[in-house]
Design a protein around this motif. Structure first.
Motif, mmCIF file in Angstrom:
data_model
loop_
_atom_site.group_PDB
_atom_site.id
_atom_site.type_symbol
_atom_site.label_atom_id
_atom_site.label_comp_id
_atom_site.label_asym_id
_atom_site.label_seq_id
_atom_site.Cartn_x
_atom_site.Cartn_y
_atom_site.Cartn_z
ATOM 1 N N CYS A 39 -92.728 18.889 -38.643
ATOM 2 C CA CYS A 39 -93.171 18.645 -40.012
ATOM 3 C C CYS A 39 -91.965 18.652 -40.956
ATOM 4 O O CYS A 39 -91.199 19.617 -40.961
ATOM 5 C CB CYS A 39 -94.161 19.733 -40.411
ATOM 6 N N CYS A 68 -100.190 19.126 -40.704
ATOM 7 C CA CYS A 68 -99.367 20.179 -40.122
ATOM 8 C C CYS A 68 -100.218 21.433 -39.892
ATOM 9 O O CYS A 68 -100.949 21.858 -40.783
ATOM 10 C CB CYS A 68 -98.200 20.487 -41.056
ATOM 11 N N CYS A 124 -98.332 24.279 -42.433
ATOM 12 C CA CYS A 124 -98.360 24.202 -43.906
ATOM 13 C C CYS A 124 -99.427 23.239 -44.429
ATOM 14 O O CYS A 124 -99.562 23.074 -45.641
ATOM 15 C CB CYS A 124 -96.983 23.784 -44.438
ATOM 16 N N CYS A 177 -92.151 21.974 -43.525
ATOM 17 C CA CYS A 177 -91.926 23.357 -43.088
ATOM 18 C C CYS A 177 -91.075 23.457 -41.819
ATOM 19 O O CYS A 177 -90.490 24.506 -41.564
ATOM 20 C CB CYS A 177 -93.259 24.064 -42.871
#
Ligand SMILES: [Zn+2]
Length: 131
Positions: A24, A43, A46, A27
């Motif tokens: 991702c 994700c 996050c 994050c």
């Protein structure tokens, strides 16, 4: 360059590095793909939404085509340089066609994650998304 621009640049490079690892861009923890070509919708860490709707992946197709064309040109030039002064045209054609067929498939997941990172960096710059 202002402090905000430096932070935006850092954010872009950090997201791109995470994208190259197929993580991702926000994050760096969640995986974008659960299988080779099957993406997660968001994700797991996050909750960044990866697929933002119809037409969203046009940019990733542009990345993929640019990479494939670059790989074809690089292999073409490299083959000619390595086989000069008598270029081996059969080898060149075989390698160029092979790279032209395989590189879009191999680069597919990376073009998607890089597009997510690039599009997210644009939203950060516009102020429509925050870290
Ligand atoms: Zn995340």
């Amino acid at each position: 360059m202002t402090q905000q621009q430096l932070e935006l640049n850092r954010s872009w490079w950090r997201g791109a590095a995470r994208a190259v690892l197929l993580r991702c861009p926000r994050c760096g923890k969640g995986r974008v793909f659960r299988r080779l070509v099957i993406m997660n919708e968001q994700c797991a860490a996050c909750h960044l939404t990866f697929d933002r709707g119809h037409g969203y992946w046009l940019g990733s197709m542009m990345f993929n085509m640019a990479f494939a064309m670059g790989a074809v040109v690089a292999v073409f030039v490299l083959t000619l340089v390595l086989t000069s002064p008598e270029p081996d045209w059969d080898l060149t054609i075989i390698l160029v066609v092979t790279i032209a067929l395989l590189s879009p498939l191999l680069f597919f997941p990376f073009s998607r994650t890089l597009w997510i990172a690039a599009e997210r960096a644009a939203r950060l710059r516009d102020g429509t998304e925050s870290e």
